[in-house]
Design a protein around this motif. Structure first.
Motif, short mmCIF file in Angstrom:
data_model
loop_
_atom_site.label_atom_id
_atom_site.label_comp_id
_atom_site.label_asym_id
_atom_site.label_seq_id
_atom_site.Cartn_x
_atom_site.Cartn_y
_atom_site.Cartn_z
N UNK A 114 47.67 -35.56 -5.01
CA UNK A 114 48.47 -35.05 -6.13
C UNK A 114 47.73 -33.99 -6.94
N UNK A 115 46.42 -33.91 -6.80
CA UNK A 115 45.63 -32.96 -7.57
C UNK A 115 45.63 -31.57 -6.95
N UNK A 116 46.05 -31.47 -5.69
CA UNK A 116 45.81 -30.24 -4.94
C UNK A 116 47.10 -29.63 -4.39
N UNK A 117 47.01 -28.34 -4.08
CA UNK A 117 48.14 -27.64 -3.48
C UNK A 117 48.38 -28.15 -2.06
N UNK A 118 49.64 -28.35 -1.67
CA UNK A 118 49.93 -28.80 -0.31
C UNK A 118 49.39 -27.80 0.72
N UNK A 119 48.86 -28.32 1.80
CA UNK A 119 48.39 -27.47 2.87
C UNK A 119 46.99 -26.91 2.71
N UNK A 120 46.33 -27.20 1.60
CA UNK A 120 44.97 -26.69 1.39
C UNK A 120 43.96 -27.63 2.03
N UNK A 121 42.76 -27.11 2.25
CA UNK A 121 41.70 -27.89 2.87
C UNK A 121 40.84 -28.57 1.80
N UNK A 122 41.49 -29.24 0.85
CA UNK A 122 40.76 -29.81 -0.29
C UNK A 122 39.74 -30.87 0.17
N UNK A 123 40.04 -31.61 1.25
CA UNK A 123 39.07 -32.59 1.72
C UNK A 123 37.80 -31.92 2.22
N UNK A 124 37.94 -30.74 2.82
CA UNK A 124 36.76 -30.00 3.26
C UNK A 124 35.91 -29.58 2.07
N UNK A 125 36.58 -29.15 0.99
CA UNK A 125 35.86 -28.73 -0.21
C UNK A 125 35.11 -29.92 -0.82
N UNK A 184 28.90 -38.47 -6.94
CA UNK A 184 28.74 -37.04 -7.22
C UNK A 184 29.82 -36.65 -8.22
N UNK A 185 29.56 -35.63 -8.99
CA UNK A 185 30.57 -35.06 -9.90
C UNK A 185 30.77 -33.61 -9.51
N UNK A 186 31.98 -33.29 -9.04
CA UNK A 186 32.30 -31.95 -8.55
C UNK A 186 32.89 -31.13 -9.69
N UNK A 187 32.24 -30.09 -10.13
CA UNK A 187 32.78 -29.26 -11.22
C UNK A 187 34.18 -28.76 -10.87
N UNK A 188 35.06 -28.73 -11.85
CA UNK A 188 36.44 -28.31 -11.59
C UNK A 188 36.50 -26.87 -11.10
N UNK A 189 35.55 -26.06 -11.49
CA UNK A 189 35.53 -24.67 -11.04
C UNK A 189 35.45 -24.59 -9.52
N UNK A 190 34.75 -25.54 -8.91
CA UNK A 190 34.63 -25.58 -7.45
C UNK A 190 35.99 -25.83 -6.80
N UNK A 191 36.89 -26.48 -7.53
CA UNK A 191 38.18 -26.89 -7.00
C UNK A 191 39.30 -25.91 -7.33
N UNK A 192 38.98 -24.83 -8.03
CA UNK A 192 40.01 -23.94 -8.54
C UNK A 192 40.93 -23.39 -7.45
N UNK A 193 40.38 -23.04 -6.30
CA UNK A 193 41.18 -22.41 -5.24
C UNK A 193 42.12 -23.39 -4.54
N UNK A 194 41.83 -24.68 -4.64
CA UNK A 194 42.67 -25.67 -3.95
C UNK A 194 43.47 -26.55 -4.91
N UNK A 195 43.13 -26.52 -6.20
CA UNK A 195 43.82 -27.36 -7.18
C UNK A 195 45.23 -26.84 -7.45
N UNK A 196 46.15 -27.75 -7.69
CA UNK A 196 47.51 -27.38 -8.09
C UNK A 196 47.47 -26.91 -9.54
N UNK A 197 47.78 -25.64 -9.83
CA UNK A 197 47.68 -25.14 -11.21
C UNK A 197 48.67 -25.79 -12.15
N UNK A 198 49.68 -26.45 -11.59
CA UNK A 198 50.66 -27.16 -12.42
C UNK A 198 50.49 -28.68 -12.32
N UNK A 199 49.42 -29.12 -11.69
CA UNK A 199 49.20 -30.54 -11.49
C UNK A 199 48.28 -31.15 -12.53
#
Length: 311
Positions: free
Chosen positions: A221-232, A289-304
């Motif tokens: 739910x945190x990420x855009x559909x179809x993105x490789x968020x698990x890889x990130x 681990x704590x992943x900075x949100x900036x690292x997730x910017x490209x895969x995060x849902x901007x409306x999520x």
């Protein structure tokens, strides 16, 4: 008299065993700290130096229990039935924490326990949501009850047949890593010991609740559909665990959904928790681990749910 002495000795042994667990890294808390969880975390950190490094017999039993707990936790939803299995009615401990989340919602501490006079002892400190919207409150509290009920049932099933001495014990604590009137993120820590087992067991569970949508959040739910968020998530986790010097088994942090079930929101980033046996042996304890949100910017849902952290 002899039975009472044996019982006290057994309980004392259990308390020593519970102390000898892996250290839990500090958690970023955006509301007033959870004093019980903080105390337990401190005790775990101190006791980490006492953890045996030798190969542990009976590890298969514990790892199986942890695997079952993960599978069950992954299926919990806000629709889980309210538990009727708690040994005693819970007691609300407002003096131990009452957090104003806004819009009339408050997060309280509740305690449920059994004195251990029977086959086992049970002690849990869990969150309780109160507020003006019944559906929101009921959904969150059902999810808490669902996990609490599961943990206790699983523990009961693991009591060893033929061990007559009392002393088996399960403890459940929690840390609230983020809480507002829109999002609540809680990390549960379950620690226990079954009399006759080689060592205590430990596992964690994450509960993330969207009050606006009145539902439990899944990682996707945190990420855009179809993105490789698990890889990130995997790349960052592997690098950070290696940097910490705690990574022994890469398999536990590869980009698979089951490796990232334990996640929590914090103000600093997305916290990923790794239980014992996942990326290192039992003696290494839990890691995170704590992943900075900036690292997730490209895969995060901007409306999520992460939108507020990306601004």
């Amino acid at each position: 008299m002899r039975s009472r002495v044996l019982r006290l000795v057994a309980l004392f042994v259990v308390l020593i065993c519970l102390a000898a667990c892996g250290a839990e890294p500090s958690v970023d808390i955006t509301v007033t700290g959870d004093p019980v969880a903080s105390a337990v975390a401190f005790q775990q950190a101190v006791a980490a130096t006492l953890t045996a490094e030798a190969e542990i017999s009976g590890a298969d039993m514990v790892s199986t229990q942890v695997a079952v707990a993960r599978a069950a936790a992954a299926t919990l939803t806000a629709e889980s039935p309210r538990s009727t299995l708690t040994p005693t009615p819970p007691t609300v401990l407002e003096e131990m924490g009452s957090w104003d989340l806004g819009e009339g919602f408050r997060l309280l501490m509740q305690e449920t326990k059994d004195d251990g006079s029977g086959d086992y002892g049970y002690h849990a400190w869990t969150p309780l949501l109160v507020g003006p919207e019944e559906a929101v409150v009921e959904g969150f509290n059902r999810a808490v009850d669902g996990f609490t009920s599961y943990a206790l049932d699983e523990f009961r099933q693991r009591l060893l047949v033929g061990v007559d001495e009392p002393g088996s014990t399960i403890w459940m604590t929690h840390t609230t890593t983020f809480a507002t009137d829109q999002l609540i993120s809680v990390l549960f820590s379950v620690d226990g010991y079954v009399m006759g087992a080689a060592h205590p067991f430990h596992y964690s569970h994450s509960l993330n609740y969207d009050t606006g949508a009145v539902r439990m959040l899944e990682l996707e739910d945190l990420f855009l559909p179809g993105t490789d968020y698990l890889d990130v998530l995997s790349r960052f986790s592997l690098d950070d665990l290696e940097r910490q010097g705690v990574l022994e088994w890469e398999e536990g942090a590869l980009p698979l959904p089951e490796n990232f079930q334990r996640w929590n929101l914090t103000t600093r980033g997305l916290r990923i928790s790794f239980d014992e046996y996942s990326i290192a042996p039992y003696a290494a304890g839990r890691q995170s681990v704590v992943i900075p949100y900036e690292i997730l910017r490209d895969v995060a849902d901007p409306d999520g749910p992460l939108a507020q952290f990306l601004e």
